[in-house]
Write an enzyme that holds these catalytic residues in place. Sequence first.
Site, PDB file in Angstrom:
ATOM      1  N   PRO A  12       0.828  -1.177  -0.035  1.00 16.70           N
ATOM      2  CA  PRO A  12       0.003  -0.116   0.098  1.00 16.70           C
ATOM      3  C   PRO A  12       1.085   1.310  -0.022  1.00 16.70           C
ATOM      4  O   PRO A  12       1.779   1.388   0.796  1.00 16.70           O
ATOM      5  CB  PRO A  12      -0.880  -0.347   1.316  1.00 16.70           C
ATOM      6  CG  PRO A  12      -0.004  -1.048   2.141  1.00 16.70           C
ATOM      7  CD  PRO A  12       0.753  -2.024   1.186  1.00 16.70           C
ATOM      8  N   CYS A  95       2.801   3.107   9.965  1.00 17.90           N
ATOM      9  CA  CYS A  95       3.100   4.429   9.480  1.00 17.90           C
ATOM     10  C   CYS A  95       3.599   5.428  10.648  1.00 17.90           C
ATOM     11  O   CYS A  95       2.843   5.482  11.541  1.00 17.90           O
ATOM     12  CB  CYS A  95       1.916   5.021   8.631  1.00 17.90           C
ATOM     13  SG  CYS A  95       2.242   6.482   8.101  1.00 17.90           S
ATOM     14  N   LYS A 134      -0.221  -4.925   9.065  1.00 15.83           N
ATOM     15  CA  LYS A 134       1.014  -4.579   8.659  1.00 15.83           C
ATOM     16  C   LYS A 134       1.850  -3.534   9.497  1.00 15.83           C
ATOM     17  O   LYS A 134       1.249  -2.944   9.972  1.00 15.83           O
ATOM     18  CB  LYS A 134       1.163  -3.767   7.289  1.00 15.83           C
ATOM     19  CG  LYS A 134       2.170  -3.408   6.714  1.00 15.83           C
ATOM     20  CD  LYS A 134       2.042  -2.822   5.096  1.00 15.83           C
ATOM     21  CE  LYS A 134       3.230  -2.400   4.488  1.00 15.83           C
ATOM     22  NZ  LYS A 134       3.739  -1.058   5.030  1.00 15.83           N
ATOM     23  N   ASN A 206       8.619  -7.496   4.103  1.00 13.72           N
ATOM     24  CA  ASN A 206       8.680  -6.233   3.248  1.00 13.72           C
ATOM     25  C   ASN A 206       9.829  -5.402   3.748  1.00 13.72           C
ATOM     26  O   ASN A 206      10.280  -5.451   4.642  1.00 13.72           O
ATOM     27  CB  ASN A 206       7.322  -5.593   3.570  1.00 13.72           C
ATOM     28  CG  ASN A 206       7.200  -4.095   2.956  1.00 13.72           C
ATOM     29  OD1 ASN A 206       7.182  -3.141   3.757  1.00 13.72           O
ATOM     30  ND2 ASN A 206       7.410  -4.172   1.724  1.00 13.72           N
ATOM     31  N   GLY A 207      10.251  -4.492   2.676  1.00 12.53           N
ATOM     32  CA  GLY A 207      11.426  -3.657   2.761  1.00 12.53           C
ATOM     33  C   GLY A 207      12.524  -3.854   1.890  1.00 12.53           C
ATOM     34  O   GLY A 207      13.296  -4.789   2.311  1.00 12.53           O
ATOM     35  N   GLY A 208      12.639  -2.961   0.879  1.00  4.26           N
ATOM     36  CA  GLY A 208      13.962  -2.912   0.146  1.00  4.26           C
ATOM     37  C   GLY A 208      14.174  -3.982  -0.815  1.00  4.26           C
ATOM     38  O   GLY A 208      15.392  -4.447  -1.206  1.00  4.26           O
ATOM     39  N   GLY A 228       7.145  -2.523  -2.669  1.00  3.72           N
ATOM     40  CA  GLY A 228       6.634  -1.266  -2.985  1.00  3.72           C
ATOM     41  C   GLY A 228       7.211  -0.349  -3.918  1.00  3.72           C
ATOM     42  O   GLY A 228       6.848  -0.349  -4.972  1.00  3.72           O
ATOM     43  N   ARG A 229       8.380   0.232  -3.615  1.00  9.11           N
ATOM     44  CA  ARG A 229       8.676   1.482  -4.309  1.00  9.11           C
ATOM     45  C   ARG A 229       9.240   0.810  -5.612  1.00  9.11           C
ATOM     46  O   ARG A 229       9.243   1.601  -6.772  1.00  9.11           O
ATOM     47  CB  ARG A 229       9.985   2.021  -3.585  1.00  9.11           C
ATOM     48  CG  ARG A 229       9.511   2.908  -2.435  1.00  9.11           C
ATOM     49  CD  ARG A 229      10.472   3.751  -1.638  1.00  9.11           C
ATOM     50  NE  ARG A 229      10.972   2.476  -0.750  1.00  9.11           N
ATOM     51  CZ  ARG A 229      11.786   2.536   0.394  1.00  9.11           C
ATOM     52  NH1 ARG A 229      12.377   3.702   0.594  1.00  9.11           N
ATOM     53  NH2 ARG A 229      12.093   1.462   1.078  1.00  9.11           N
TER      54      ARG A 229
HETATM   55  C1  LIG Z   1       4.841   6.913  -1.163  1.00  6.85           C
HETATM   56  C2  LIG Z   1       4.840   5.940  -0.168  1.00  6.85           C
HETATM   57  C3  LIG Z   1       3.446   5.810   0.690  1.00  6.85           C
HETATM   58  C4  LIG Z   1       3.127   4.751   1.401  1.00  6.85           C
HETATM   59  N1  LIG Z   1       2.109   4.796   1.900  1.00  6.85           N
HETATM   60  C5  LIG Z   1       1.971   3.661   2.717  1.00  6.85           C
HETATM   61  C6  LIG Z   1       0.473   3.295   3.181  1.00  6.85           C
HETATM   62  O1  LIG Z   1      -0.275   3.943   2.966  1.00  6.85           O
HETATM   63  N2  LIG Z   1       0.408   2.256   4.081  1.00  6.85           N
HETATM   64  C7  LIG Z   1       1.334   1.594   4.493  1.00  6.85           C
HETATM   65  O2  LIG Z   1       1.313   0.756   5.232  1.00  6.85           O
HETATM   66  N3  LIG Z   1       2.515   1.627   4.038  1.00  6.85           N
HETATM   67  C8  LIG Z   1       2.976   2.909   3.327  1.00  6.85           C
HETATM   68  N4  LIG Z   1       4.049   2.959   2.640  1.00  6.85           N
HETATM   69  C9  LIG Z   1       5.085   2.002   2.997  1.00  6.85           C
HETATM   70  C10 LIG Z   1       4.985   0.889   1.956  1.00  6.85           C
HETATM   71  O3  LIG Z   1       3.984   0.182   2.107  1.00  6.85           O
HETATM   72  C11 LIG Z   1       6.333  -0.215   2.367  1.00  6.85           C
HETATM   73  O4  LIG Z   1       6.178  -0.679   3.525  1.00  6.85           O
HETATM   74  C12 LIG Z   1       7.667   0.457   2.291  1.00  6.85           C
HETATM   75  O5  LIG Z   1       7.770   1.410   0.938  1.00  6.85           O
HETATM   76  C13 LIG Z   1       8.909  -0.664   2.355  1.00  6.85           C
HETATM   77  O6  LIG Z   1       8.815  -1.387   1.127  1.00  6.85           O
HETATM   78  P1  LIG Z   1       9.511  -0.968  -0.159  1.00  6.85           P
HETATM   79  O7  LIG Z   1      11.093  -0.856   0.372  1.00  6.85           O
HETATM   80  O8  LIG Z   1       9.430  -2.232  -0.966  1.00  6.85           O
HETATM   81  O9  LIG Z   1       9.207   0.285  -0.720  1.00  6.85           O
HETATM   82  C14 LIG Z   1       4.199   3.786   1.831  1.00  6.85           C
HETATM   83  C15 LIG Z   1       5.637   3.889   1.277  1.00  6.85           C
HETATM   84  C16 LIG Z   1       5.790   4.888   0.196  1.00  6.85           C
HETATM   85  C17 LIG Z   1       7.195   5.136  -0.447  1.00  6.85           C
END
Ligand SMILES: Cc1cc2nc3c(=O)[nH]c(=O)nc-3n(C[C@H](O)[C@H](O)[C@H](O)COP(=O)(O)O)c2cc1C
Length: 331
Positions: A12, A95, A134, A206-208, A228-229
């Site tokens: 998300p 968050c 989460k 999750n993460g990176g 995510g990203r």
């Molecule tokens: C722009 C942005 C918005 C995010 N919004 C949410 C959110 O609404 N709810 C949530 O649980 N995490 C949110 N996250 C965190 C991501 O869900 C995820 O946990 C985090 O980016 C780590 O994963 P990644 O390294 O694959 O990006 C957000 C992250 C980004 C970059």
Amino acid sequence: MQKINRKVSVAPMMDCTDRHDRYFLRLMSKNVMLYSEMVATKSAIHGDRKKILSFSPEEKPLALQVGGSNKLELAEVSKIAEDLGYDEININLGCPSKKVQKNMFGACLMKEPNLVAECINAMVNSCNIPVTAKTRIGFDNTEDFEYLNSFIHKMNGAGCKTFILHARKAILTGLSPKQNLNIPKLNYNMVYKIKEQNPDLEIIINGGISKIDEINNHLNFCDGVMIGRSIYQNPYSLVEIEKEIFGTKENPTREEVAAKLLEYLEKEVKLGTKVNHIMRHTVGLYHGQVGSKDWKRYLSDNMMARDSDFQKAKHIMTIVQNNEKANLASA
Ligand SMILES: Cc1cc2nc3c(=O)[nH]c(=O)nc-3n(C[C@H](O)[C@H](O)[C@H](O)COP(=O)(O)O)c2cc1C
């Protein structure tokens, strides 16, 4: 090592994973699980529900992520989610933003395991879809296996069986939300240990994570991976995930994805959706490809303004076809 499961989901992300982005992502992957942006309980209950919660059936399987700590509201939103056809309801316990903390939801709830358990219990009792959580692996100075394990046991006792663990702690004061996604160190071993000690729980890491070999490696230790990203920046990587993780043989080219999205765009524009609200999610479609710059330039020159015109969108197929040819020639 035993392969447990092969679940992959897109994280998300506020301002990113709205219904248009999810529709676009679904064009490239049938098998990943998709999540909404976080929706506060009060917005879901009192806001414009059509605008905030509606989705296209093509987006499924789809989870609604909710932020809140009022058990009655959380229960109500869980029922609403089920009635609307969501496949899962997920509570945000990760968050760290100031605004979210002020409203008592997100990562600060890691300090309140009893309250979280009450909330989850109310959610589980109000709907028949899975209630998932989460969370981070810790907060501030608490990055402790026993604390996390006991927090998870509390939530499990309340009826939650699936946990998405962002493998870094949250710093609740002094770091911005963006810094909180990069500065606290990743600790995948903590997540693996949670799975090892709780084999009956579904643990999603999750993460990176971005590469296929990373996904495969995590799947040796966890039930699933959430990304995510890297998917937002490079959405077509979903096709590689389909091929390599799910074994899907027939996958769309970028040109086919763009053509299908154009059909969706045409329908949505007739319903009043702005062109830029859809096209802004496609900036990364040519990530790492010949023609990536042309694609981005065309989008920013023609598709990103508030009053972008659908007629100009039709020209997109010319750009796409040129890119496709250029990539084939360079292969
Ligand atoms: C722009 C942005 C918005 C995010 N919004 C949410 C959110 O609404 N709810 C949530 O649980 N995490 C949110 N996250 C965190 C991501 O869900 C995820 O946990 C985090 O980016 C780590 O994963 P990644 O390294 O694959 O990006 C957000 C992250 C980004 C970059």
